[in-house]
Design an enzyme around this catalytic site. Structure first.
Site, short mmCIF file in Angstrom:
data_model
loop_
_atom_site.label_atom_id
_atom_site.label_comp_id
_atom_site.label_asym_id
_atom_site.label_seq_id
_atom_site.Cartn_x
_atom_site.Cartn_y
_atom_site.Cartn_z
N TRP A 2 -7.61 -10.72 -7.28
CA TRP A 2 -6.16 -10.72 -7.54
C TRP A 2 -5.59 -12.11 -7.38
O TRP A 2 -4.74 -12.54 -8.16
CB TRP A 2 -5.45 -9.71 -6.64
N ASP B 149 1.43 -12.17 -2.16
CA ASP B 149 1.14 -10.87 -2.74
C ASP B 149 0.72 -9.97 -1.58
O ASP B 149 -0.35 -10.17 -0.99
CB ASP B 149 0.01 -11.01 -3.77
N LYS C 222 -0.41 1.21 -3.14
CA LYS C 222 -1.39 1.13 -2.06
C LYS C 222 -0.81 1.72 -0.77
O LYS C 222 -1.46 2.49 -0.10
CB LYS C 222 -1.82 -0.31 -1.81
C1 LIG Z 1 -3.73 -3.56 -6.67
C2 LIG Z 1 -3.39 -4.98 -6.48
C3 LIG Z 1 -2.77 -5.75 -7.50
C4 LIG Z 1 -2.48 -5.19 -8.86
O1 LIG Z 1 -1.38 -4.37 -8.83
P1 LIG Z 1 -0.78 -3.75 -10.17
O2 LIG Z 1 0.47 -3.09 -9.66
O3 LIG Z 1 -1.78 -2.78 -10.71
O4 LIG Z 1 -0.50 -4.83 -11.13
C5 LIG Z 1 -2.46 -7.05 -7.21
N1 LIG Z 1 -2.72 -7.60 -6.00
C6 LIG Z 1 -3.32 -6.90 -5.02
C7 LIG Z 1 -3.60 -7.56 -3.71
C8 LIG Z 1 -3.68 -5.58 -5.23
O5 LIG Z 1 -4.27 -4.87 -4.25
#
Ligand SMILES: *Cc1c(COP(=O)(O)O)cnc(C)c1O
Length: 356
Positions: free
Chosen positions: A99, A166, A190
């Protein structure tokens, strides 16, 4: 059979969040109308928005000067929106996983990107340390929890330039010193809500410094001015997210949640270390994720991998296959995962060891 849900995302949410959402889909706030079919501008839904922002601020102790936004597009859209809004010529990224790398790639479309450090060469099994962040970059971007590789930055770092994080997969897992960040974002699926809503915590004073045109929907200012209602927001996921926040508050907040999460993680890491069949992929304990726990078979037991997955599957454990880039196993132990599920997994590991 009772299922133990170890999926990495979308993933388990508190039972009460499912129940309240089902009720609201039938009859929202006593209106006699489904949550799916009421105007997002109704006073009943406005109340959901207001309470969601208020609980975000309360639980994370967000200081004045920050706004909480609920947008569409997922965390992946934030990979592009952050440089669009905040990067004039140069930015810095810490490459700690898939990511993080995707975020870095998007920024390259907006100018010079400095990768300050990377753990790519060792399949991202540690968090790089001792790097230098260029002072002339517009911001430094980190991924606090690396969902696929099971590493996590569990402290709020000091940074001389604006810090962007993030936090898709560890938001609300621990208290966060929001004042150290200029922007925090994440997809909901998540630890917060069903997929469809993306949260953004943004310090208002960092905006308005770009020379470029920013398309309306991609401009944070649009959504600040519109109270996340410039266009129709993802109404149902926002409602479910509010139920998660209420559950967190009733539980005692993020200090309590952190303690519960640490207990679950310790249980599982300790068993991985003790059990002759397995080994953890992340060696430095400081770097081990509390949310996504990754492990593999020890070399001499490699051929038992599929059998272990089959065995745990028969016991109702789902979502434990490691990401295809790592192999082995991954148990996601998000906030809503009960300790009993981890205990059941640990018991299964012991039992499987006896059999082999
Ligand atoms: C799941 C995840 C993403 C992607 O998220 P989306 O909402 O599917 O775009 C980005 N960064 C991290 C750390 C993730 O766990």
């Amino acid at each position: 059979m009772k299922k133990h849900n170890f999926y990495a995302g979308p993933s388990i949410l508190p039972e009460v969040a499912y129940e309240e959402t089902i009720k609201a889909i039938k009859d929202f706030a006593g209106t006699g109308i489904s949550l799916m079919s009421i105007s997002h501008r109704s006073k009943e839904f406005q109340a959901v928005m207001d309470e969601s922002e208020a609980l975000f601020k309360e639980l994370l102790k967000i200081p004045d000067g920050y706004k909480v936004l609920f947008l569409g597009g997922g965390a992946s859209s934030q990979f592009m929106m952050t440089p669009f809004n905040l990067m004039n010529k140069k930015s810095a990224y810490l490459n700690t996983g898939t990511w993080a790398k995707k975020a870095l790639k998007e920024a390259k479309g907006f100018g010079e990107v400095v990768e300050v450090a990377s753990s790519a060469d060792s399949l991202y099994n540690f968090i790089p340390k001792g790097y230098e962040v260029p002072k002339d970059a517009d911001y430094f971007h980190i991924t606090t929890n690396n969902t696929i590789y099971g590493t996590e930055i569990k402290h709020d770092m000091d940074c001389d330039i604006p810090l962007i994080a993030d936090m898709s997969s560890d938001i609300f897992s621990r208290p966060v010193d929001v004042s150290k960040y200029d922007l925090i974002y994440g997809g909901a699926q998540k630890n917060f809500a069903p997929s469809g809503v993306t949260f953004v915590i943004i310090k208002e004073s960092i905006l308005g410094k770009m020379e470029r045109y920013i398309p309306t929907m991609l401009n944070y200012q649009t959504h600040i001015d519109g109270g996340s209602m410039f266009n129709t927001p993802p109404v149902v996921p926002i409602f479910t997210g509010l139920q998660t926040l209420k559950w967190l508050k009733a539980l005692g907040g993020l200090e309590v949640m952190q303690k519960m999460n640490q207990e679950k993680a310790d249980l599982l890491y300790n068993e991985i270390e003790r059990n002759k069949l397995f080994k953890a992929t992340v060696l430095d304990k400081e770097d081990r994720s509390v949310m996504n726990i990754c492990w593999i078979m020890n070399d001499e037991y490699k051929e038992l991998e599929q059998e272990f997955l089959k065995y745990t599957g028969e016991l109702g454990m789902v979502g434990m296959k490691g990401h295809r880039s790592v192999g082995g196993f991954r148990a996601s132990t998000y906030n809503a995962l009960p300790k009993e599920s981890v205990e059941a997994l640990v018991a299964a590991m012991k039992e499987f060891e006896k059999k082999n």
